[in-house]
Design a protein around this motif. Structure first.
Motif, PDB file in Angstrom:
ATOM      1  N   SER A 148       0.831  -1.195   0.000  1.00 57.37           N
ATOM      2  CA  SER A 148       0.000   0.000   0.000  1.00 57.37           C
ATOM      3  C   SER A 148       0.870   1.251   0.000  1.00 57.37           C
ATOM      4  O   SER A 148       2.003   1.242   0.466  1.00 57.37           O
ATOM      5  N   ASP A 149       0.305   2.347  -0.515  1.00 55.41           N
ATOM      6  CA  ASP A 149       0.971   3.649  -0.443  1.00 55.41           C
ATOM      7  C   ASP A 149       0.681   4.377   0.868  1.00 55.41           C
ATOM      8  O   ASP A 149       1.208   5.470   1.099  1.00 55.41           O
ATOM      9  N   VAL A 150      -0.155   3.781   1.719  1.00 58.72           N
ATOM     10  CA  VAL A 150      -0.529   4.438   2.967  1.00 58.72           C
ATOM     11  C   VAL A 150       0.682   4.589   3.891  1.00 58.72           C
ATOM     12  O   VAL A 150       0.843   5.610   4.561  1.00 58.72           O
ATOM     13  N   ILE A 151       1.528   3.563   3.942  1.00 56.23           N
ATOM     14  CA  ILE A 151       2.790   3.650   4.688  1.00 56.23           C
ATOM     15  C   ILE A 151       3.899   3.465   3.656  1.00 56.23           C
ATOM     16  O   ILE A 151       4.412   2.363   3.462  1.00 56.23           O
ATOM     17  N   PRO A 152       4.272   4.508   2.947  1.00 60.05           N
ATOM     18  CA  PRO A 152       5.134   4.360   1.767  1.00 60.05           C
ATOM     19  C   PRO A 152       6.506   3.779   2.072  1.00 60.05           C
ATOM     20  O   PRO A 152       7.078   3.085   1.232  1.00 60.05           O
ATOM     21  N   GLN A 153       7.043   4.041   3.253  1.00 56.54           N
ATOM     22  CA  GLN A 153       8.379   3.531   3.578  1.00 56.54           C
ATOM     23  C   GLN A 153       8.393   2.012   3.730  1.00 56.54           C
ATOM     24  O   GLN A 153       9.466   1.405   3.733  1.00 56.54           O
ATOM     25  N   TRP A 154       7.225   1.402   3.866  1.00 60.03           N
ATOM     26  CA  TRP A 154       7.146  -0.055   4.003  1.00 60.03           C
ATOM     27  C   TRP A 154       6.658  -0.746   2.722  1.00 60.03           C
ATOM     28  O   TRP A 154       6.532  -1.963   2.698  1.00 60.03           O
ATOM     29  N   LYS A 155       6.410   0.002   1.688  1.00 56.51           N
ATOM     30  CA  LYS A 155       5.884  -0.607   0.471  1.00 56.51           C
ATOM     31  C   LYS A 155       6.887  -1.606  -0.099  1.00 56.51           C
ATOM     32  O   LYS A 155       8.072  -1.300  -0.267  1.00 56.51           O
ATOM     33  N   GLY A 156       6.417  -2.813  -0.377  1.00 53.74           N
ATOM     34  CA  GLY A 156       7.264  -3.873  -0.892  1.00 53.74           C
ATOM     35  C   GLY A 156       7.909  -4.732   0.173  1.00 53.74           C
ATOM     36  O   GLY A 156       8.602  -5.701  -0.142  1.00 53.74           O
ATOM     37  N   ASN A 157       7.678  -4.399   1.457  1.00 59.57           N
ATOM     38  CA  ASN A 157       8.265  -5.186   2.545  1.00 59.57           C
ATOM     39  C   ASN A 157       7.446  -6.439   2.828  1.00 59.57           C
ATOM     40  O   ASN A 157       6.240  -6.499   2.546  1.00 59.57           O
ATOM     41  N   LEU A 158       8.121  -7.435   3.389  1.00 57.53           N
ATOM     42  CA  LEU A 158       7.489  -8.680   3.804  1.00 57.53           C
ATOM     43  C   LEU A 158       7.378  -8.675   5.323  1.00 57.53           C
ATOM     44  O   LEU A 158       8.358  -8.403   6.024  1.00 57.53           O
ATOM     45  N   PHE A 159       6.176  -8.977   5.834  1.00 60.34           N
ATOM     46  CA  PHE A 159       5.938  -8.995   7.274  1.00 60.34           C
ATOM     47  C   PHE A 159       5.521 -10.391   7.717  1.00 60.34           C
ATOM     48  O   PHE A 159       4.782 -11.083   7.020  1.00 60.34           O
ATOM     49  N   LEU A 160       5.990 -10.780   8.890  1.00 59.60           N
ATOM     50  CA  LEU A 160       5.573 -12.047   9.477  1.00 59.60           C
ATOM     51  C   LEU A 160       5.611 -11.934  10.986  1.00 59.60           C
ATOM     52  O   LEU A 160       6.326 -11.103  11.553  1.00 59.60           O
ATOM     53  N   GLY A 161       4.804 -12.765  11.632  1.00 63.02           N
ATOM     54  CA  GLY A 161       4.791 -12.789  13.078  1.00 63.02           C
ATOM     55  C   GLY A 161       5.885 -13.695  13.611  1.00 63.02           C
ATOM     56  O   GLY A 161       6.402 -14.558  12.902  1.00 63.02           O
ATOM     57  N   ALA A 162       6.237 -13.495  14.870  1.00 58.34           N
ATOM     58  CA  ALA A 162       7.190 -14.372  15.543  1.00 58.34           C
ATOM     59  C   ALA A 162       6.559 -14.818  16.858  1.00 58.34           C
ATOM     60  O   ALA A 162       6.166 -13.985  17.671  1.00 58.34           O
ATOM     61  N   LEU A 163       6.464 -16.135  17.043  1.00 51.81           N
ATOM     62  CA  LEU A 163       5.877 -16.684  18.261  1.00 51.81           C
ATOM     63  C   LEU A 163       6.913 -16.708  19.379  1.00 51.81           C
ATOM     64  O   LEU A 163       6.837 -15.939  20.324  1.00 51.81           O
ATOM     65  N   ALA A 164       7.912 -17.562  19.267  1.00 53.40           N
ATOM     66  CA  ALA A 164       8.958 -17.609  20.284  1.00 53.40           C
ATOM     67  C   ALA A 164       9.723 -16.292  20.351  1.00 53.40           C
ATOM     68  O   ALA A 164      10.146 -15.850  21.423  1.00 53.40           O
ATOM     69  N   GLY A 165       9.899 -15.642  19.194  1.00 56.69           N
ATOM     70  CA  GLY A 165      10.631 -14.383  19.147  1.00 56.69           C
ATOM     71  C   GLY A 165       9.866 -13.191  19.677  1.00 56.69           C
ATOM     72  O   GLY A 165      10.452 -12.146  19.975  1.00 56.69           O
ATOM     73  N   LYS A 166       8.538 -13.305  19.787  1.00 61.14           N
ATOM     74  CA  LYS A 166       7.680 -12.275  20.364  1.00 61.14           C
ATOM     75  C   LYS A 166       7.915 -10.901  19.744  1.00 61.14           C
ATOM     76  O   LYS A 166       8.196  -9.921  20.425  1.00 61.14           O
ATOM     77  N   HIS A 167       7.778 -10.846  18.418  1.00 61.67           N
ATOM     78  CA  HIS A 167       7.877  -9.561  17.728  1.00 61.67           C
ATOM     79  C   HIS A 167       7.204  -9.667  16.371  1.00 61.67           C
ATOM     80  O   HIS A 167       6.864 -10.756  15.900  1.00 61.67           O
ATOM     81  N   LEU A 168       7.002  -8.517  15.750  1.00 61.11           N
ATOM     82  CA  LEU A 168       6.548  -8.440  14.372  1.00 61.11           C
ATOM     83  C   LEU A 168       7.786  -8.222  13.512  1.00 61.11           C
ATOM     84  O   LEU A 168       8.522  -7.255  13.706  1.00 61.11           O
ATOM     85  N   ASN A 169       8.006  -9.132  12.575  1.00 60.81           N
ATOM     86  CA  ASN A 169       9.239  -9.143  11.798  1.00 60.81           C
ATOM     87  C   ASN A 169       9.017  -8.450  10.459  1.00 60.81           C
ATOM     88  O   ASN A 169       8.090  -8.791   9.723  1.00 60.81           O
ATOM     89  N   ARG A 170       9.866  -7.457  10.158  1.00 57.62           N
ATOM     90  CA  ARG A 170       9.786  -6.734   8.885  1.00 57.62           C
ATOM     91  C   ARG A 170      11.044  -7.010   8.074  1.00 57.62           C
ATOM     92  O   ARG A 170      12.162  -6.823   8.557  1.00 57.62           O
ATOM     93  N   LEU A 171      10.850  -7.449   6.835  1.00 57.87           N
ATOM     94  CA  LEU A 171      11.970  -7.776   5.958  1.00 57.87           C
ATOM     95  C   LEU A 171      11.913  -6.918   4.711  1.00 57.87           C
ATOM     96  O   LEU A 171      10.869  -6.863   4.034  1.00 57.87           O
ATOM     97  N   GLU A 172      13.005  -6.246   4.403  1.00 56.70           N
ATOM     98  CA  GLU A 172      13.115  -5.507   3.150  1.00 56.70           C
ATOM     99  C   GLU A 172      13.606  -6.469   2.070  1.00 56.70           C
ATOM    100  O   GLU A 172      14.561  -7.225   2.288  1.00 56.70           O
ATOM    101  N   ILE A 173      12.941  -6.423   0.921  1.00 60.12           N
ATOM    102  CA  ILE A 173      13.180  -7.381  -0.154  1.00 60.12           C
ATOM    103  C   ILE A 173      13.728  -6.666  -1.386  1.00 60.12           C
ATOM    104  O   ILE A 173      13.221  -5.609  -1.776  1.00 60.12           O
ATOM    105  N   ALA A 174      14.756  -7.252  -1.978  1.00 60.13           N
ATOM    106  CA  ALA A 174      15.273  -6.787  -3.272  1.00 60.13           C
ATOM    107  C   ALA A 174      15.249  -7.980  -4.212  1.00 60.13           C
ATOM    108  O   ALA A 174      16.054  -8.903  -4.067  1.00 60.13           O
TER     109      ALA A 174
END
Length: 214
Positions: free
Chosen positions: A143-169
């Protein structure tokens, strides 16, 4: 579902690693079906008696997140490793992803599963975690709503207890950020129709969202 309306379903090996390489059943595999439940004629093992015809890929341990890249149509999947060795894999026709012949993890008691992180005839993950974060749920944000995150991959972490953001090329992970660390076990994440990023946690159980700063 892919862009041709095939449905993909991931199945774990149900705590029996040998089954991930046993193609006479569906354990430890990703299966591909038509939307009416029939088997597509171009599945890789149709007509091969040693394989279930539904199998698209195999050699998986415990997949818990799968998504389609909104631009390329490539299917991305992550799976739990044992102790260490959680993976992100690109799912392509007929591939063997190696479990338990190769892994970046070890048994929960610390003993060796295999000395190999790669064996011929299998496919390496494009990204992995040691120690494990226990990934769960996955989505691309476009989405263009949060432009700095456009194209990023997001996933949850159970044991890691965080929201994981990955920049992809292309098909590579070039940067990782861990958001809301130690907040909770993150179970699912999705881009909403309003362009915000939504997530669900457990213990405590929250539905939350990210939106731009006002």
């Amino acid at each position: 579902f892919d862009k041709q309306n095939h449905v993909y379903v991931s199945l774990g090996e149900r705590n029996d690693p040998t089954q991930a390489q046993n193609t006479s059943n569906h354990s430890g595999s990703v299966v591909r079906l038509n939307d009416d439940g029939t088997v597509p004629a171009d599945n890789p093992y149709v007509g091969n008696a040693a394989y279930k015809p539904e199998i698209w890929t195999y050699g998986h341990r415990n997949p818990q997140g799968m998504t389609v890249h909104p631009q390329t149509g490539t299917i991305w999947l992550h799976e739990h490793g044992p102790k260490g060795g959680d993976e992100i894999n690109l799912i392509s026709k007929g591939n063997n992803y190696g479990w338990p012949l190769a892994t970046f993890g070890v048994n929960y008691n610390g003993s060796t599963i295999t000395p190999d992180t790669f064996v011929a005839g299998t496919v390496l993950p494009i990204y992995y975690w040691v120690p494990s974060i226990a990934p769960c749920g996955m989505t691309f944000y476009y989405s263009d709503v949060i432009p700095q995150w456009k194209g990023n991959l997001f996933l949850g972490a159970l044991a890691g207890k965080h929201l994981n953001r990955l920049e992809i090329a292309g098909e590579k992970v070039v940067k990782e950020e861990r958001l809301l660390q130690n907040f909770a076990r993150f179970r699912a994440v999705k881009q909403g129709p309003d362009g915000y990023l939504y997530f669900v946690t457990e213990t405590p159980g929250y539905l939350g969202r990210y939106r731009p700063k006002s």
